[in-house]
Design an enzyme around this catalytic site. Structure first.
Site, PDB file in Angstrom:
ATOM      1  N   ALA A  84       0.873  -1.173   0.000  1.00 30.99           N
ATOM      2  CA  ALA A  84       0.000   0.000   0.000  1.00 30.99           C
ATOM      3  C   ALA A  84       0.907   1.219   0.000  1.00 30.99           C
ATOM      4  O   ALA A  84       2.065   1.139   0.416  1.00 30.99           O
ATOM      5  CB  ALA A  84      -0.876  -0.005   1.245  1.00 30.99           C
ATOM      6  N   GLY A 113       0.634  -4.989   0.785  1.00 27.96           N
ATOM      7  CA  GLY A 113      -0.540  -5.053  -0.091  1.00 27.96           C
ATOM      8  C   GLY A 113      -0.255  -5.761  -1.405  1.00 27.96           C
ATOM      9  O   GLY A 113      -1.185  -6.265  -2.053  1.00 27.96           O
ATOM     10  N   GLU A 147      -0.626  -9.347  -0.613  1.00 24.97           N
ATOM     11  CA  GLU A 147      -2.073  -9.554  -0.419  1.00 24.97           C
ATOM     12  C   GLU A 147      -2.822  -9.560  -1.753  1.00 24.97           C
ATOM     13  O   GLU A 147      -3.750 -10.343  -1.949  1.00 24.97           O
ATOM     14  CB  GLU A 147      -2.627  -8.458   0.511  1.00 24.97           C
ATOM     15  CG  GLU A 147      -2.099  -8.585   1.932  1.00 24.97           C
ATOM     16  CD  GLU A 147      -2.445  -7.379   2.800  1.00 24.97           C
ATOM     17  OE1 GLU A 147      -2.038  -6.248   2.455  1.00 24.97           O
ATOM     18  OE2 GLU A 147      -3.130  -7.565   3.821  1.00 24.97           O
ATOM     19  N   GLU A 195       4.563  -5.101   7.304  1.00 26.73           N
ATOM     20  CA  GLU A 195       3.806  -4.049   8.011  1.00 26.73           C
ATOM     21  C   GLU A 195       4.270  -3.839   9.443  1.00 26.73           C
ATOM     22  O   GLU A 195       4.250  -2.723   9.960  1.00 26.73           O
ATOM     23  CB  GLU A 195       2.305  -4.383   8.007  1.00 26.73           C
ATOM     24  CG  GLU A 195       1.613  -4.233   6.655  1.00 26.73           C
ATOM     25  CD  GLU A 195       1.720  -5.449   5.763  1.00 26.73           C
ATOM     26  OE1 GLU A 195       2.488  -6.384   6.096  1.00 26.73           O
ATOM     27  OE2 GLU A 195       1.042  -5.474   4.728  1.00 26.73           O
TER      28      GLU A 195
END
Ligand code: COA
Length: 256
Positions: free
Chosen positions: A65, A110, A113, A133
């Site tokens: 992200a 992300g 993911e 993260e």
């Protein structure tokens, strides 16, 4: 027209290329919106039979992200962010046409993911995976705590997310995170070939298969809600501010 992704159509296959190579294809709000639009096109256009998701440039699939959007958000914004990402990735997973991730480099946060929300993954011999993260003082929030656990098992998922370091493609293959390792230059060709083979199968059966396999996992649907809440609580911490600021200032974080 898209500004952060490229959508190419060839012989019934939609190729979605996340296209912010200067930011290692980090997922900002616009990327998520455009990705959602492209997946809706795949779902609605009868002439499209399947999709490939990959990253542009030589280095990254998706490096996570977009961290630069984090500092302006508080805990409730954090929860919204997690839910937004979760929704797009659920849309990918639940699409009843095959979607394959061609992991051409870093698949972090992300990015890992996103790859896990695809139906399966082929990876370049240069690919690297991770859920880093924790190093920013947060946790995966786009479904990673759920999908990684299902894919590689609880113990390995815990270790990978707690350590927050990168694993190479061989380890990712051993864990079952990727189905096949392909020579970097051959990756797109191989993924196109396997997808062409798969979409030559009867479409209603493919759709039924995707729904049935997804149903095998959906007993834990609440896990996604729990993840968004836990993400939000970490999102408001001092540690998150320090972790994210340190990344943006290109220095090591000083966690208390
Ligand atoms: N969000 C926002 N920007 C990112 C990013 C992310 N997730 N990942 C990389 N970038 C940016 C960098 O800030 C840099 O931008 P700049 O040139 O304007 O300074 C650019 O992409 C290139 O990255 P850089 O760090 O210089 O490349 P590198 O080869 O030295 O390192 C990584 C590559 C992947 C190890 C490193 O970029 C990294 O750790 N990224 C963050 C991974 C992460 O924590 N993801 C989870 C987010 S929740």
């Amino acid at each position: 027209m898209y500004s952060t992704i490229i959508a190419e159509i060839k012989t019934g296959i939609l190729k979605i290329i996340i296209n912010r190579p200067e930011k290692l294809n980090a997922l900002n709000e616009t990327v998520l919106l455009e990705l959602r639009e492209a997946i809706m096109q795949l779902r609605q256009d009868q002439s499209l039979r399947g999709a490939i998701i990959t990253g542009s440039g030589e280095k990254a699939f998706v490096a996570g992200a977009d961290i630069s959007e984090f500092l302006k958000a508080d805990s409730s914004e954090g929860k919204k962010l997690a839910i937004k990402g979760q929704e797009v990735f659920a849309l990918i997973e639940e699409t009843t046409k095959p979607i394959i991730a061609a992991v051409n480099g870093f698949a972090l946060g992300g990015g890992c993911e996103l790859a896990m929300s695809c139906h399966f993954r082929y990876a370049s011999d240069r690919a690297k995976f991770g859920q880093p993260e924790i190093n920013l003082g947060i946790i995966p929030g786009y479904g990673g705590t759920q999908r990684l656990t299902r894919l590689i098992g609880k113990g390995r998922a815990m270790e990978m997310m707690m350590k927050g370091d990168m694993i190479d493609v061989n380890e990712a293959f051993r864990m079952g995170l990727v189905n096949k390792i392909v020579q970097h230059e051959q990756l797109m060709h191989e993924v196109e070939e396997i997808l062409k083979f798969i979409i030559s199968k009867p479409q209603p059966a493919l759709a039924a298969l995707i729904q049935a396999v997804n149903a095998a996992e959906h007993h834990g649907i609440n896990g996604f809600e729990k993840e968004a809440e836990a993400f939000a609580s970490a999102f408001s911490s001092e540690e998150m501010k320090e972790g994210v600021t340190a990344f943006l200032e290109k220095r090591k974080p000083n966690f208390k």
